[in-house]
Design an enzyme around this catalytic site. Structure first.
Site, PDB file in Angstrom:
ATOM      1  N   HIS A  78      -2.616   5.624   6.240  1.00  0.00           N
ATOM      2  CA  HIS A  78      -3.004   4.741   5.137  1.00  0.00           C
ATOM      3  C   HIS A  78      -3.532   5.571   3.959  1.00  0.00           C
ATOM      4  CE1 HIS A  78      -4.988   0.917   3.571  1.00  0.00           C
ATOM      5  NE2 HIS A  78      -5.651   1.854   2.897  1.00  0.00           N
ATOM      6  N   GLU A  79      -4.448   6.501   4.234  1.00  0.00           N
ATOM      7  CA  GLU A  79      -5.043   7.283   3.142  1.00  0.00           C
ATOM      8  C   GLU A  79      -4.008   8.207   2.502  1.00  0.00           C
ATOM      9  OE1 GLU A  79      -7.614   6.087   2.185  1.00  0.00           O
ATOM     10  OE2 GLU A  79      -8.254   5.048   3.989  1.00  0.00           O
ATOM     11  N   HIS A  82      -1.913   6.420   0.039  1.00  0.00           N
ATOM     12  CA  HIS A  82      -2.517   6.246  -1.289  1.00  0.00           C
ATOM     13  C   HIS A  82      -2.125   7.408  -2.206  1.00  0.00           C
ATOM     14  CE1 HIS A  82      -4.751   2.578  -1.032  1.00  0.00           C
ATOM     15  NE2 HIS A  82      -5.506   2.961  -0.015  1.00  0.00           N
ATOM     16  N   GLU A 102      -2.739  -1.439  -1.722  1.00  0.00           N
ATOM     17  CA  GLU A 102      -3.353  -1.478  -0.396  1.00  0.00           C
ATOM     18  C   GLU A 102      -2.305  -1.761   0.689  1.00  0.00           C
ATOM     19  OE1 GLU A 102      -6.049  -1.178   1.711  1.00  0.00           O
ATOM     20  OE2 GLU A 102      -6.455   0.170   0.062  1.00  0.00           O
ATOM     21  N   HIS A 166      -8.105  -5.572  -0.354  1.00  0.00           N
ATOM     22  CA  HIS A 166      -7.867  -5.430   1.087  1.00  0.00           C
ATOM     23  C   HIS A 166      -7.557  -6.769   1.744  1.00  0.00           C
ATOM     24  CE1 HIS A 166     -10.222  -1.880  -0.038  1.00  0.00           C
ATOM     25  NE2 HIS A 166      -9.476  -1.262   0.864  1.00  0.00           N
TER      26      HIS A 166
HETATM   27 ZN   LIG Z   1      -6.760   1.720   1.136  1.00  0.00          ZN
END
Ligand SMILES: [Zn+2]
Length: 510
Positions: A78-79, A82, A102, A166
């Site tokens: 997930h990170e 980004h 997100e 989120h």
């Molecule tokens: Zn995030």
């Protein structure tokens, strides 16, 4: 470690249509072959992880009591995602673009988890399920059923951009789950799923490889910093067409999966021909009209009955052209015949004038009822032409829904039309105003009607009422001119107002 699995997803080849594009492997997060640093054991009892563009690095806390480090593979994916998003579409981290930012991280983070396929962390569509952030084994989020967290919506609605990103991300997560796995009960690696769909729409999944390739291409090629949910639908449809063929199964599945989360309608596989509006043409003057059949049913063959003498239709393109040779009024029926044998038709009046008789009675404007399910020949901002049952149409299923987001937004709807010389002309439209503003005195949200830039009518949140009201604007002063009609809805930052338009026409007569 930092290659996102979707980057190398090859896809299973075309279902129908042209040869697929092959997604090329991505060289690291930024596409420049440079690795990113990860910092762990951050802070004390820090229950978060984050990506930082400034240092091109990630930071992971150790969680509650420093006993639940946020280093599970879906969170790390997930990170890292980004970073990929920042290097590509660069989606602004607020409103609907923030939701997509997100969601992209949840989607590709989960694809990292599936790609790694670790026995210690069997792949699933749960986010952060290994972290036990709540202490009761619940995951942070669920892609198949976002509402399971008690805060995220399963479907899109106007104003969703006001939620925390989120939570508003849930709609795209849900879309992706449906696109990959389809609707209905399923067991994947021991986790039971039964993803809900709006109106019980059935979605046939295309598998993770294709779904991830569609999202990745949409993100890296078609999305921009301000892409919203309507734009994400367009971007993923384009990506699916490019990768797996226009009108292919992947393309249809993308449309169905978005419809299942209330973004757009299911692509009309029912044949449809756009109503072009009545036509008024001077005798002896070349005329041209393009008939459109916007549908997923493929390209049709066109035929026409009742055309004025001197005009003919091109069977392949639907273009009517020629020079009318005699005055008079006829009823024209254009029929589109699709490869399946299905047909659709539209009927309108075509008046040929010689300047001597009375002005013919006609209703100008194409697609005035929006029942083609697309905007043309209108030009409209995204999401305006709409079949969401959240606001009913005046007639049929489709209408133009401007605003209603409850955040600062401008929506427009525009069409150019020629008002015949020597005719009285009236712009007529049905308007429904629905507003959450509770004032009877102050205008916060407004709809203006302009003709060639001159404002001729205005409506506002003060006009809120049940049902539709017929409104008219005199256009007689514009006889003999080509005019651009513009409906422009402007909404302020809070309390939504919807301006819903349907069944528009420029009515001319003597
Ligand atoms: Zn995030």
């Amino acid at each position: 470690m930092f290659a996102v699995s979707a980057a190398t997803a090859g896809g299973a080849g075309p279902t129908r249509g042209p040869a697929p594009l092959r997604p090329s492997p991505r060289a690291g997060i930024r596409g420049d072959g440079v690795g990113a640093l990860s910092r762990v054991h951050y802070g004390r009892g820090y229950v978060n992880a984050f990506w930082d563009d400034g240092c091109f690095c990630m930071t992971f806390g150790d969680g509650e009591g420093d006993t639940h480090p946020l280093t599970s593979i879906d969170v790390a994916g997930h990170e890292m995602t980004h970073g990929v998003t920042a290097a590509t579409a660069d989606l602004v981290y607020s409103g609907e673009s923030g939701a997509l930012n997100e969601a992209t991280s949840d989607i590709l983070g989960s694809m990292v988890e599936f790609h790694a396929d670790l026995p210690a962390d069997t792949p699933d569509y749960l986010i952060g399920e290994k972290l036990d952030l709540f202490g009761d084994g619940r995951p942070l989020r669920r892609m198949d059923r976002p509402s399971a967290d008690g805060e995220s919506p399963d479907s899109w609605y106007r104003g969703i951009g006001r939620l925390d990103v989120h939570n508003s991300s849930g709609v795209a997560n849900h879309f992706f789950y449906l696109l990959a796995e389809g609707s209905g009960p399923k067991d994947i690696n021991g986790v039971p799923y039964d993803s809900p769909t709006r109106g019980g729409i059935t979605v046939t999944g295309i598998g993770r490889e294709q779904a991830a390739a569609v999202w990745y291409r949409a993100l890296t090629v078609h999305m921009t910093s301000t892409t919203d949910y309507a734009g994400a639908r367009t971007a993923t449809l384009r990506a699916a067409a490019e990768l797996y063929g226009a009108n292919g199964e992947a393309y249809d599945a993308v449309g169905a999966a978005w419809a299942a989360v209330n973004v757009g309608a299911v692509l009309p596989t029912m044949p449809v021909v756009t109503h072009p509006g009545d036509q008024v043409t001077p005798v002896g003057t070349p005329a041209e009209l393009l008939i459109a059949a916007p549908t997923a049913a493929g390209a049709p063959t066109f035929s026409a009955e009742g055309l004025p003498a001197g005009l003919a239709i091109d069977a392949g393109t639907g273009r009517i052209a020629g020079t009318p040779t005699g005055a008079g009024s006829t009823t024209v029926t254009v029929t589109a015949t699709f490869a399946s044998g299905a047909t659709a038709d539209t009927r309108f009046t075509w008046a040929v004038t010689d300047g001597t008789g009375p002005c013919p009675s006609a209703r100008l404007l194409g697609n005035g009822d929006f029942e083609s399910g697309t905007a043309a020949p209108w030009t409209a901002t995204s999401g305006v032409v709409d079949a969401d049952p959240g606001q009913s149409a005046h007639g049929g299923a489709w209408k133009a829904w401007l605003n209603g987001y409850g955040s600062s937004r401008t929506d427009t709807l525009t069409q150019t039309v020629t008002v015949p010389a020597g005719c009285r002309a009236t712009l007529a439209y049905w308007l429904h105003v629905d507003s959450a503003e509770d004032t009877d005195k102050v205008i916060f949200d407004r709809l203006t009607v302009t003709v060639n830039g001159t404002q001729l009518a205005a409506h506002s949140n003060l006009d809120r009422a049940d049902g539709y009201t017929r409104r008219t604007v005199d256009l007689s002063a514009y006889a003999g001119q080509t005019v651009t009609l513009t409906f422009k809805g402007t909404e302020d930052f809070s309390l939504r107002t919807s301006f819903v338009l349907d069944d528009l026409a420029v009515e001319i007569g003597d």
